[in-house]
Scaffold this motif. Structure first.
Motif, PDB file in Angstrom:
ATOM      1  N   LEU A   2      43.839  43.942  48.340  1.00  9.11           N
ATOM      2  CA  LEU A   2      42.920  44.829  49.047  1.00  9.11           C
ATOM      3  C   LEU A   2      41.758  45.173  48.120  1.00  9.11           C
ATOM      4  O   LEU A   2      41.983  45.567  46.976  1.00  9.11           O
ATOM      5  N   ASP A  25      43.655  46.047  33.165  1.00 13.23           N
ATOM      6  CA  ASP A  25      44.971  46.701  33.053  1.00 13.23           C
ATOM      7  C   ASP A  25      45.340  46.968  31.590  1.00 13.23           C
ATOM      8  O   ASP A  25      46.042  47.947  31.295  1.00 13.23           O
ATOM      9  N   VAL A  32      41.711  45.983  40.424  1.00 15.05           N
ATOM     10  CA  VAL A  32      40.733  44.890  40.291  1.00 15.05           C
ATOM     11  C   VAL A  32      39.306  45.426  40.073  1.00 15.05           C
ATOM     12  O   VAL A  32      38.590  44.925  39.203  1.00 15.05           O
ATOM     13  N   GLY A  47      48.195  43.264  46.098  1.00 14.92           N
ATOM     14  CA  GLY A  47      48.107  43.505  47.532  1.00 14.92           C
ATOM     15  C   GLY A  47      46.856  42.883  48.128  1.00 14.92           C
ATOM     16  O   GLY A  47      46.714  42.796  49.342  1.00 14.92           O
ATOM     17  N   ALA A  69      39.558  40.636  34.839  1.00 11.95           N
ATOM     18  CA  ALA A  69      38.880  41.288  33.705  1.00 11.95           C
ATOM     19  C   ALA A  69      38.397  40.239  32.701  1.00 11.95           C
ATOM     20  O   ALA A  69      37.215  40.211  32.317  1.00 11.95           O
ATOM     21  N   GLU A 127      44.350  31.587  28.313  1.00 11.47           N
ATOM     22  CA  GLU A 127      45.263  32.062  29.353  1.00 11.47           C
ATOM     23  C   GLU A 127      46.626  31.410  29.137  1.00 11.47           C
ATOM     24  O   GLU A 127      46.710  30.188  28.995  1.00 11.47           O
TER      25      GLU A 127
HETATM   26  C1  LIG Z   1      52.270  44.324  43.675  1.00 15.46           C
HETATM   27  C2  LIG Z   1      50.887  44.724  43.214  1.00 15.46           C
HETATM   28  C3  LIG Z   1      49.911  44.994  44.167  1.00 15.46           C
HETATM   29  C4  LIG Z   1      48.599  45.315  43.752  1.00 15.46           C
HETATM   30  N1  LIG Z   1      47.649  45.490  44.705  1.00 15.46           N
HETATM   31  C5  LIG Z   1      46.364  45.697  44.349  1.00 15.46           C
HETATM   32  C6  LIG Z   1      45.332  45.751  45.326  1.00 15.46           C
HETATM   33  O1  LIG Z   1      45.589  45.598  46.537  1.00 15.46           O
HETATM   34  N2  LIG Z   1      44.045  45.967  44.908  1.00 15.46           N
HETATM   35  C7  LIG Z   1      43.730  46.124  43.581  1.00 15.46           C
HETATM   36  O2  LIG Z   1      42.551  46.318  43.241  1.00 15.46           O
HETATM   37  N3  LIG Z   1      44.700  46.065  42.621  1.00 15.46           N
HETATM   38  C8  LIG Z   1      45.987  45.834  42.966  1.00 15.46           C
HETATM   39  N4  LIG Z   1      46.958  45.711  42.003  1.00 15.46           N
HETATM   40  C9  LIG Z   1      46.557  45.808  40.581  1.00 15.46           C
HETATM   41  C10 LIG Z   1      45.830  44.533  40.144  1.00 15.46           C
HETATM   42  O3  LIG Z   1      46.585  43.399  40.491  1.00 15.46           O
HETATM   43  C11 LIG Z   1      45.574  44.551  38.626  1.00 15.46           C
HETATM   44  O4  LIG Z   1      44.993  45.801  38.311  1.00 15.46           O
HETATM   45  C12 LIG Z   1      44.629  43.425  38.189  1.00 15.46           C
HETATM   46  O5  LIG Z   1      45.250  42.186  38.310  1.00 15.46           O
HETATM   47  C13 LIG Z   1      44.199  43.630  36.733  1.00 15.46           C
HETATM   48  O6  LIG Z   1      43.423  42.559  36.300  1.00 15.46           O
HETATM   49  P1  LIG Z   1      43.430  42.148  34.737  1.00 15.46           P
HETATM   50  O7  LIG Z   1      42.507  40.984  34.629  1.00 15.46           O
HETATM   51  O8  LIG Z   1      43.216  43.337  33.913  1.00 15.46           O
HETATM   52  O9  LIG Z   1      44.931  41.715  34.428  1.00 15.46           O
HETATM   53  P2  LIG Z   1      45.847  40.539  35.053  1.00 15.46           P
HETATM   54  O10 LIG Z   1      45.382  40.173  36.430  1.00 15.46           O
HETATM   55  O11 LIG Z   1      47.222  41.035  34.864  1.00 15.46           O
HETATM   56  O12 LIG Z   1      45.546  39.329  34.082  1.00 15.46           O
HETATM   57  C14 LIG Z   1      46.035  39.282  32.772  1.00 15.46           C
HETATM   58  C15 LIG Z   1      46.142  37.824  32.367  1.00 15.46           C
HETATM   59  O13 LIG Z   1      46.466  37.746  30.981  1.00 15.46           O
HETATM   60  C16 LIG Z   1      47.375  36.708  30.792  1.00 15.46           C
HETATM   61  N5  LIG Z   1      48.085  36.988  29.517  1.00 15.46           N
HETATM   62  C17 LIG Z   1      48.935  38.006  29.256  1.00 15.46           C
HETATM   63  N6  LIG Z   1      49.353  37.956  27.975  1.00 15.46           N
HETATM   64  C18 LIG Z   1      48.734  36.885  27.408  1.00 15.46           C
HETATM   65  C19 LIG Z   1      48.769  36.330  26.105  1.00 15.46           C
HETATM   66  N7  LIG Z   1      49.484  36.895  25.112  1.00 15.46           N
HETATM   67  N8  LIG Z   1      48.051  35.215  25.866  1.00 15.46           N
HETATM   68  C20 LIG Z   1      47.304  34.636  26.864  1.00 15.46           C
HETATM   69  N9  LIG Z   1      47.227  35.133  28.121  1.00 15.46           N
HETATM   70  C21 LIG Z   1      47.929  36.260  28.395  1.00 15.46           C
HETATM   71  C22 LIG Z   1      48.274  36.777  32.012  1.00 15.46           C
HETATM   72  O14 LIG Z   1      48.950  35.546  32.226  1.00 15.46           O
HETATM   73  C23 LIG Z   1      47.266  37.095  33.109  1.00 15.46           C
HETATM   74  O15 LIG Z   1      46.740  35.942  33.722  1.00 15.46           O
HETATM   75  C24 LIG Z   1      48.275  45.410  42.373  1.00 15.46           C
HETATM   76  C25 LIG Z   1      49.277  45.165  41.421  1.00 15.46           C
HETATM   77  C26 LIG Z   1      50.567  44.823  41.823  1.00 15.46           C
HETATM   78  C27 LIG Z   1      51.601  44.535  40.776  1.00 15.46           C
END
Ligand SMILES: Cc1cc2nc3c(=O)[nH]c(=O)nc-3n(C[C@H](O)[C@H](O)[C@H](O)COP(=O)(O)OP(=O)(O)OC[C@H]3O[C@@H](n4cnc5c(N)ncnc54)[C@H](O)[C@@H]3O)c2cc1C
Length: 392
Positions: A47, A286, A299, A45, A14, A33
């Protein structure tokens, strides 16, 4: 104090996407980050839907090819079908165009794109607080410093500090999950599995996602809110050793790595933005709850809301359009599939909690209906589920 038009917190899919779209329009953008290594450890996962599937699910999404054509070195395995099973067997397979990716490579690819389009980046840097005038407090290796901005994009995941510091509600419902990456498996490599197995893993559903070189992500997600990790482990181990449909293919496989994490399942938050006179805030990925609640895929929602936020940043800062436009835009582009996904989960969950009834349902339901649910459509028959709870 250094000033930026936009500060993006979190370099997951994101945040990197938001930083890319914001900086490529000429906004001075900082991406922070907290981790030292972007994309590591992987909690996913891995996927992903192909472009073809994205077009079926997110029908109102403009230019999906901008986000959903993945670089070749990121794609691990093409997947053509989904198999759905219970404790004993696979009930049906559905043709579905998916792929598995290497999440660490993917996150780094997105991070590089943001950097190349001009975003400033800081790793090992923690967002700890902000003030109403747009002053942001960051911490880097025991050192605290401040920057100033007009817009904060909260991409900091399920337990968002940005949301907390701005009194925005946070994800209340979440599932704990546990996953092994197994090597030396003998499963088909173009099929993904979902098992609702009341004998071996009664509290959740199991997924098996093939990766390259005979590796598989085998995970268990819990539809219970405060499960213990030890219970997840026992149930995942039981599934791997005992399930009749897959045990011979998983026999002898070794655990390469273990991951665990939380998946938000309450749907998009009621309010995903806030503003004071001097600073605006939006939540994406998320942090804003943009996950398909009925299957945990987050994702796609992270990429889409990242792009919307990056584009709205320009309209807000340069053309003085209201920041509330962010919410209007995500409702139009991803609202229906994500809210439908939540409805499907809420319809299925009461039945799923009684595994015997759920298995009866699985054995009788027409596979076309399940297929529709995966495309986040709600067939009218789903409205009968509360009745089935009594009849079955
Ligand atoms: C076991 C598991 C399996 C999954 N499988 C799938 C799948 O197969 N397909 C799919 O689409 N989704 C899957 N998901 C969901 C998917 O991983 C998340 O929805 C996705 O990573 C969200 O992306 P994001 O960028 O919003 O957050 P994140 O990927 O969680 O990134 C957030 C980032 O913010 C950083 N951060 C947090 N707080 C701070 C702060 N205060 N200061 C600076 N940095 C900070 C973190 O270190 C992290 O790098 C799965 C989740 C889990 C737990």
């Amino acid at each position: 104090m250094e000033e930026y038009d936009v500060v993006v917190v979190g370099a997951g899919p994101a945040g990197c996407t938001a930083a890319y779209y914001s900086s490529r329009q000429g906004l001075k953008t900082l991406l922070v980050e907290r981790k030292k290594r972007v994309g590591f450890p992987v909690q996913c996962g891995e996927l992903m839907p192909t472009l073809e599937l994205v077009k079926k699910i997110f029908k109102n999404l403009p230019n999906p090819e901008e986000l959903f054509i993945y670089p070749e070195n990121v794609v691990e395995q093409e997947i053509n079908e989904l198999a759905v099973g219970d404790s004993e067997k696979i009930h049906f397979t559905i043709e579905m165009s998916l792929c598995s990716i290497d999440r660490e490579k993917f996150d780094n690819y997105l991070f590089r794109k943001a950097k190349e389009s001009g975003a400033y980046t800081m790793t090992s840097t923690y967002f700890s607080d902000m003030k109403n005038d747009g002053t942001i407090l960051l911490k880097r290796r025991n050192e605290e410093f401040k920057v100033k901005t007009k817009l904060v994009i909260g991409a900091d995941g399920i337990f968002s500090t940005v949301a907390k510091k701005n009194n925005l509600s946070r994800n209340e419902k979440a599932y704990p999950t546990l996953q092994y990456t197994l090597q030396n498996t003998k499963l088909e490599d173009d099929r993904v599995y979902m098992f609702f197995d009341r004998m071996n893993s009664p509290d959740g559903f199991v997924w098996l996602i093939p990766k390259k070189s005979r590796r598989v992500n085998a995970g268990l997600g819990f539809p219970k809110y405060a499960a213990e990790l030890t219970k997840l482990k026992t149930q995942l181990d039981n599934f791997i050793s005992n399930h009749p449909a897959t045990k011979s293919s998983l026999e002898g496989a070794e655990v390469e790595k273990v991951t665990a994490g939380w998946v938000p399942v309450g749907g998009p938050l009621k309010k995903t933005w806030s503003e004071t006179k001097e600073v605006k805030v939006v939540l994406i990925g998320d942090a804003g709850g943009f996950v398909a609640a009925h299957n945990g895929a987050g994702v796609p929602g992270a990429l889409i809301t990242g792009k919307i936020a990056g584009e709205i940043a320009y309209l807000n800062i340069k053309e003085h359009k209201s920041i509330s436009l962010y919410e209007r835009k995500w409702r139009r582009e991803v609202g229906k599939p994500l809210f439908n996904s939540l409805k499907i989960l809420n319809m299925v969950l009461p039945l799923y909690q009684n595994k015997e009834k759920f298995e009866k349902l699985l054995s009788r339901v027409n596979k076309k209906l399940i297929e529709k649910a995966f495309y986040t459509e709600i067939p009218w028959q789903f409205h009968l589920f509360p009745l089935l709870k009594i009849i079955l």
